[in-house]
Design an enzyme around this catalytic site. Structure first.
Site, short mmCIF file in Angstrom:
data_model
loop_
_atom_site.label_atom_id
_atom_site.label_comp_id
_atom_site.label_asym_id
_atom_site.label_seq_id
_atom_site.Cartn_x
_atom_site.Cartn_y
_atom_site.Cartn_z
N GLU A 157 0.66 -1.27 0.02
CA GLU A 157 0.05 -0.15 0.02
C GLU A 157 1.02 1.28 -0.11
O GLU A 157 0.73 2.21 1.20
CB GLU A 157 -0.91 -0.06 1.20
CG GLU A 157 -1.84 -0.92 1.17
CD GLU A 157 -2.99 -0.84 2.24
OE1 GLU A 157 -3.02 -0.03 2.97
OE2 GLU A 157 -4.02 -1.76 2.29
N GLU A 350 -5.24 -8.63 0.91
CA GLU A 350 -5.78 -8.38 2.12
C GLU A 350 -7.12 -8.36 2.01
O GLU A 350 -7.56 -7.67 1.22
CB GLU A 350 -5.36 -7.19 2.54
CG GLU A 350 -3.85 -7.22 3.28
CD GLU A 350 -3.38 -5.82 4.07
OE1 GLU A 350 -4.18 -5.04 4.37
OE2 GLU A 350 -2.26 -5.42 3.82
#
Ligand code: FCB
Length: 436
Positions: A157, A350
């Site tokens: 991220e 995720e």
């Protein structure tokens, strides 16, 4: 509600896993160099419950027990992260070396992420040089683990690390640069490309990145809301996916980036083998409201060209995030449409939710809904190759501290006792069914 209908079967070879990250679970702070997160959490008021990750889940000392939990769960793969500050400390790579051996002995495939936000404290993503340092670090890790690790993730991220850490200041290193944070995005993307080259040079052939993405819903049909939502979509989705998959920045962005951007884009767009998506919830976005707003604990200054709005009509997790499984199907359709043949196979790196309690029916409902939504994307022709639940253990949830429990396994942070939750049993049963 989770239904009793069996979840349809995913394609053969689909990879089922769980994810964690180093700073959030490892502890053993004395056996690593400081990271930006250690400095940040030491400042009063930065973390909601005033906690730090000095001990966290004490995973460095308890990894055998945690590997046993993974084996019992029956996952194919375990996504963890390698802490750069630990690798720099004497003997730091030995820990990952043992972890990899233990995982393989337990029949679980190790999938390390090479950067999950815990930057060594003396480095700075505003500096281009950090990208080169990262590539050297990656070369060292793959030299040691590459004979046994075959699947790699470069970064986690970079969008959140840029936005929350450098633009809005709610994550480490706590900068509030707003759009002056853009070089942080560029340098991380460059670091990714250089890391792909370092991994390939060592013979790696199964490389991805874990980017956070989500559909952006305009607050209304009003032109100003639609334009604001578009802007947010560019920031969260295109800014990180376009350079990687298309070799260019969205219109107007390249000019804002530092250095020889055209040359860097060639590095950034080094082909990857799969594209990791972390998905939690959609975002509803409207025109700016002319004043600072607080959303989900994040202060958003008035000068931003958008404002994040509440999504109504859906249940929410303890974090206040709306539960919208169908938005995962929507997101994958969006990527499939937007990038076409340029989109490599996708892995959900995720997906998960924060809820209290051992009898966590809400988490089961969330996961059940999202796995079904993922299957609908597969049926619609998106090439999805894996799904990783965030997270194996309750852990240090960044600026939220220990108050947000994402684990399939409960951790008592006083005693370090691990107790599998109902959702752990649910996931284990799903994995058996999928293989049966
Ligand atoms: C993601 C992070 C991960 C975890 C989850 C809840 O943004 O990658 O470390 O904190 O959110």
């Amino acid at each position: 509600m989770a239904t009793t209908n069996p979840i349809p079967r995913f394609p053969a070879g689909f990879l089922w896993g769980v994810s964690t990250s180093a700073h959030q679970i490892e502890g053993a702070v004395d056996a690593r160099e400081p990271s930006v997160w250690d400095l940040f959490t030491a400042e009063p008021g930065r973390v909601r419950d005033g906690s730090t990750a000095a001990v966290a889940c004490d995973h460095v000392h308890r990894h055998r027990e945690d590997v046993a939990l993974l084996a019992d769960l029956g996952v194919d793969a375990y996504r963890f992260s390698v802490s750069w500050p630990r690798v720099r400390a004497e003997g730091g790579l030995d820990f990952y070396n043992r972890l990899v051996d233990d995982l393989l002995a337990a029949g679980v495939r190790p999938v390390p992420t090479l950067f999950h936000w815990d930057l060594p404290a003396d480095l700075d993503w505003l500096e281009r040089d950090t990208a080169e340092r990262f590539a050297e670090h990656v070369a060292g890790v793959v030299a040691r683990l590459g004979d046994r690790v075959t699947k790699w993730i470069t970064l986690n991220e970079p969008a959140e690390h840029t936005l929350l850490g450098h633009a809005l200041g709610v994550h480490a290193p706590g900068r509030t640069l707003l759009f002056d944070a853009l070089p942080v995005a560029h340098h991380q993307l460059l670091a990714h490309g250089l890391a792909v080259r370092a991994l390939r040079a060592a013979g790696a052939f199964d490389i991805g990145i874990a980017n956070s993405h989500g559909p952006t819903w305009p607050a209304s049909d009003d032109e100003a809301d639609v334009a604001a939502a578009d802007f947010y979509d560019t920031l969260l989705n295109r800014l990180f996916a376009d350079p990687l998959l298309l070799g260019r920045y969205p219109e107007g962005v390249g000019e804002l980036m530092p250095g020889d951007v055209e040359a860097d884009l060639k590095t950034i767009a080094e082909p990857i083998d799969w594209y990791g998506i972390n998905y939690y919830a959609p975002t509803r976005v409207g025109a700016p409201q002319g004043a600072e707003i607080e959303f989900g604990g994040v202060r958003m200054p008035a000068e931003l060209p958008f404002s994040v709005r509440e999504i109504e009509g859906y249940p929410v997790t303890d974090f206040g995030w709306p539960v919208v499984p169908e938005a995962l199907t929507e997101l994958l359709a969006l990527f499939h449409g937007r990038y076409g043949d340029q989109l490599p196979p996708v892995v959900i790196t995720e997906n998960g939710c924060a809820y209290e309690g051992l009898d966590d029916a809400d988490r089961i409902t969330y996961l059940d809904g999202h796995v079904r939504a993922l299957h609908r994307a597969v049926e619609a022709g998106v090439d999805v190759r894996g799904y990783f639940v965030w997270s194996l253990l309750d852990n240090f949830e960044w600026a939220e501290g220990y108050g947000r429990r994402f684990g399939l396994v409960h951790v008592d942070f006083g005693t370090q006792r691990r107790t599998p939750k109902a959702s752990y049993g649910w996931y284990r049963a799903l994995l058996r069914e999928q293989r049966g």
